[in-house]
Design a protein around this motif. Structure first.
Motif, PDB file in Angstrom:
ATOM      1  N   ASN A  80       0.736  -0.795   0.167  1.00  0.00           N
ATOM      2  CA  ASN A  80      -0.019   0.035  -0.244  1.00  0.00           C
ATOM      3  C   ASN A  80       0.678   1.158   0.066  1.00  0.00           C
ATOM      4  OD1 ASN A  80      -1.648   1.938   0.514  1.00  0.00           O
ATOM      5  ND2 ASN A  80      -3.080   0.956   1.234  1.00  0.00           N
ATOM      6  N   LEU A  81       0.659   1.555  -1.156  1.00  0.00           N
ATOM      7  CA  LEU A  81       2.062   2.872  -1.030  1.00  0.00           C
ATOM      8  C   LEU A  81       1.833   4.382  -0.550  1.00  0.00           C
ATOM      9  CD1 LEU A  81       3.750   2.190  -4.860  1.00  0.00           C
ATOM     10  CD2 LEU A  81       4.480   1.471  -2.844  1.00  0.00           C
ATOM     11  N   GLU A  82       0.250   4.286  -0.161  1.00  0.00           N
ATOM     12  CA  GLU A  82      -0.186   5.753   0.126  1.00  0.00           C
ATOM     13  C   GLU A  82       0.126   5.526   1.804  1.00  0.00           C
ATOM     14  OE1 GLU A  82      -4.219   5.889  -1.519  1.00  0.00           O
ATOM     15  OE2 GLU A  82      -4.198   5.679  -3.596  1.00  0.00           O
ATOM     16  N   VAL A  83       0.072   4.736   1.906  1.00  0.00           N
ATOM     17  CA  VAL A  83       0.051   4.554   3.472  1.00  0.00           C
ATOM     18  C   VAL A  83       1.294   4.028   4.302  1.00  0.00           C
ATOM     19  CG1 VAL A  83      -0.867   3.378   5.624  1.00  0.00           C
ATOM     20  CG2 VAL A  83      -2.666   3.847   3.875  1.00  0.00           C
ATOM     21  N   GLY A  84       2.124   3.108   3.164  1.00  0.00           N
ATOM     22  CA  GLY A  84       3.541   2.371   3.405  1.00  0.00           C
ATOM     23  C   GLY A  84       4.489   3.427   4.263  1.00  0.00           C
ATOM     24  N   GLY A  85       4.152   4.323   3.087  1.00  0.00           N
ATOM     25  CA  GLY A  85       4.994   5.184   3.387  1.00  0.00           C
ATOM     26  C   GLY A  85       7.353   4.604   2.628  1.00  0.00           C
ATOM     27  N   GLU A  86       7.943   5.376   3.078  1.00  0.00           N
ATOM     28  CA  GLU A  86       9.199   5.048   2.791  1.00  0.00           C
ATOM     29  C   GLU A  86       8.986   3.492   2.455  1.00  0.00           C
ATOM     30  OE1 GLU A  86      13.423   6.230   3.682  1.00  0.00           O
ATOM     31  OE2 GLU A  86      12.145   7.311   4.484  1.00  0.00           O
ATOM     32  N   ILE A  87       8.578   3.396   3.461  1.00  0.00           N
ATOM     33  CA  ILE A  87       9.068   1.291   3.534  1.00  0.00           C
ATOM     34  C   ILE A  87       8.485   0.649   2.117  1.00  0.00           C
ATOM     35  CG2 ILE A  87       9.003  -0.294   5.047  1.00  0.00           C
ATOM     36  CD1 ILE A  87       9.097   1.206   7.650  1.00  0.00           C
ATOM     37  N   GLY A 115       7.052   1.989  -0.226  1.00  0.00           N
ATOM     38  CA  GLY A 115       8.265   2.669  -1.360  1.00  0.00           C
ATOM     39  C   GLY A 115       9.240   2.092  -1.698  1.00  0.00           C
ATOM     40  N   ARG A 116      10.114   2.134  -0.969  1.00  0.00           N
ATOM     41  CA  ARG A 116      11.571   1.381  -1.309  1.00  0.00           C
ATOM     42  C   ARG A 116      11.356  -0.218  -1.353  1.00  0.00           C
ATOM     43  NH1 ARG A 116      16.783   3.660   1.956  1.00  0.00           N
ATOM     44  NH2 ARG A 116      15.996   5.891   2.132  1.00  0.00           N
ATOM     45  N   LEU A 117      10.759  -1.143  -1.380  1.00  0.00           N
ATOM     46  CA  LEU A 117      10.167  -2.215  -1.430  1.00  0.00           C
ATOM     47  C   LEU A 117       9.750  -2.761  -2.500  1.00  0.00           C
ATOM     48  CD1 LEU A 117       8.150  -3.410   2.283  1.00  0.00           C
ATOM     49  CD2 LEU A 117      10.546  -4.295   1.183  1.00  0.00           C
ATOM     50  N   ASN A 118       8.472  -1.622  -3.040  1.00  0.00           N
ATOM     51  CA  ASN A 118       8.390  -1.405  -4.859  1.00  0.00           C
ATOM     52  C   ASN A 118       9.717  -1.802  -5.112  1.00  0.00           C
ATOM     53  OD1 ASN A 118       6.508  -1.873  -6.241  1.00  0.00           O
ATOM     54  ND2 ASN A 118       6.588   0.563  -6.912  1.00  0.00           N
ATOM     55  N   ALA A 119      10.720  -0.731  -4.759  1.00  0.00           N
ATOM     56  CA  ALA A 119      11.852  -0.471  -5.913  1.00  0.00           C
ATOM     57  C   ALA A 119      12.788  -1.457  -5.841  1.00  0.00           C
ATOM     58  CB  ALA A 119      12.756   0.719  -5.069  1.00  0.00           C
ATOM     59  N   LEU A 120      13.146  -2.663  -4.946  1.00  0.00           N
ATOM     60  CA  LEU A 120      12.757  -3.645  -4.768  1.00  0.00           C
ATOM     61  C   LEU A 120      12.815  -4.584  -5.646  1.00  0.00           C
ATOM     62  CD1 LEU A 120      15.520  -4.537  -3.060  1.00  0.00           C
ATOM     63  CD2 LEU A 120      14.533  -5.171  -1.577  1.00  0.00           C
ATOM     64  N   TYR A 121      11.707  -4.656  -5.106  1.00  0.00           N
ATOM     65  CA  TYR A 121      10.871  -5.931  -5.523  1.00  0.00           C
ATOM     66  C   TYR A 121      11.244  -5.859  -7.292  1.00  0.00           C
ATOM     67  CZ  TYR A 121       8.093  -7.471  -2.010  1.00  0.00           C
ATOM     68  OH  TYR A 121       8.045  -7.511  -0.055  1.00  0.00           O
ATOM     69  N   SER A 122      10.848  -4.830  -7.592  1.00  0.00           N
ATOM     70  CA  SER A 122      10.848  -3.701  -9.140  1.00  0.00           C
ATOM     71  C   SER A 122      12.799  -4.249  -9.823  1.00  0.00           C
ATOM     72  CB  SER A 122      11.029  -2.875  -9.253  1.00  0.00           C
ATOM     73  OG  SER A 122       9.438  -2.513  -9.460  1.00  0.00           O
ATOM     74  N   TYR A 123      13.801  -4.304  -8.579  1.00  0.00           N
ATOM     75  CA  TYR A 123      14.942  -4.382  -8.913  1.00  0.00           C
ATOM     76  C   TYR A 123      15.138  -5.793  -8.973  1.00  0.00           C
ATOM     77  CZ  TYR A 123      20.112  -5.593  -8.453  1.00  0.00           C
ATOM     78  OH  TYR A 123      20.833  -6.454  -7.844  1.00  0.00           O
ATOM     79  N   MET A 124      14.455  -7.042  -8.301  1.00  0.00           N
ATOM     80  CA  MET A 124      14.675  -7.955  -8.323  1.00  0.00           C
ATOM     81  C   MET A 124      13.828  -9.366  -9.171  1.00  0.00           C
ATOM     82  SD  MET A 124      13.473  -9.775  -3.603  1.00  0.00           S
ATOM     83  CE  MET A 124      13.430  -8.395  -3.032  1.00  0.00           C
ATOM     84  N   THR A 125      12.884  -8.528  -9.987  1.00  0.00           N
ATOM     85  CA  THR A 125      12.180  -9.061 -11.494  1.00  0.00           C
ATOM     86  C   THR A 125      12.472  -9.110 -12.174  1.00  0.00           C
ATOM     87  OG1 THR A 125      11.053  -7.020 -11.184  1.00  0.00           O
ATOM     88  CG2 THR A 125       9.614  -8.606 -10.346  1.00  0.00           C
ATOM     89  N   ARG A 126      13.761  -8.136 -12.280  1.00  0.00           N
ATOM     90  CA  ARG A 126      15.162  -7.457 -13.618  1.00  0.00           C
ATOM     91  C   ARG A 126      15.830  -8.264 -13.451  1.00  0.00           C
ATOM     92  NH1 ARG A 126      13.803  -2.335 -11.638  1.00  0.00           N
ATOM     93  NH2 ARG A 126      15.437  -1.598 -10.632  1.00  0.00           N
ATOM     94  N   ARG A 127      16.582  -8.401 -11.850  1.00  0.00           N
ATOM     95  CA  ARG A 127      17.265  -9.340 -12.138  1.00  0.00           C
ATOM     96  C   ARG A 127      17.146 -10.843 -12.226  1.00  0.00           C
ATOM     97  NH1 ARG A 127      22.526  -7.834 -11.852  1.00  0.00           N
ATOM     98  NH2 ARG A 127      23.393  -8.996 -11.089  1.00  0.00           N
TER      99      ARG A 127
END
Length: 144
Positions: A76-83, A85-97
């Motif tokens: 939940n990017l609206e409620v989850g704040g910075e954490i 957002g960072r998890l979202n970016a990390l998951y995107s990185y993982m899928t690319r890798r």
């Protein structure tokens, strides 16, 4: 292709997974997603070592689907704040890798993503007592 015993074992495993999912708390569902993604990566590594390209591709695709459609979509990017957002970016990185690991036939990249998932899984399991306390608190308050 497979013996009847193997088909029975597969059906039994599916029922076990379905039962685990149906009775799981939201917290437990995330643990199951981490475990499923890691299991798919382990299968991809095995198929990579065996030179089984089609099965490796299926296993990598399964891991990517679990990360994108399960873990990433649960944020939940609206409620989850910075954490979140960072998890979202990390998951995107993982899928690319994972995609890159499949193309380059890189076990090192598969191991890298598995390590990231293992760290997140461990942290998520570590917060279980706090989650249990938080979910029990409203029930106690409603009894008052």
């Amino acid at each position: 292709m497979f013996s009847q015993g193997h088909a029975g074992a597969s059906a039994y495993a599916r029922v076990g997974v379905e039962t685990a999912v149906m009775g799981a708390s939201p917290h437990r569902l995330i643990v199951l997603l981490y475990q499923g993604a890691r299991q798919a990566i382990a299968q991809a590594r095995m198929h990579l070592q065996q030179g089984n390209v089609p099965e490796r591709g299926k296993a990598v695709s399964k891991a990517i689907r679990i990360i994108e459609s399960g873990l990433q979509q649960s944020l939940n990017l609206e409620v989850g704040g910075e954490i979140a957002g960072r998890l979202n970016a990390l998951y995107s990185y993982m899928t690319r890798r994972l995609f890159e690991a499949n193309i380059k036939q890189s076990e090192t990249m598969l191991v890298e993503v598995d390590g990231l998932l293992a760290t997140l899984e461990e942290a998520w399991i570590g917060i279980a007592p706090e989650v249990a306390r938080m979910t029990a608190q409203p029930a106690v308050e409603s009894m008052r």
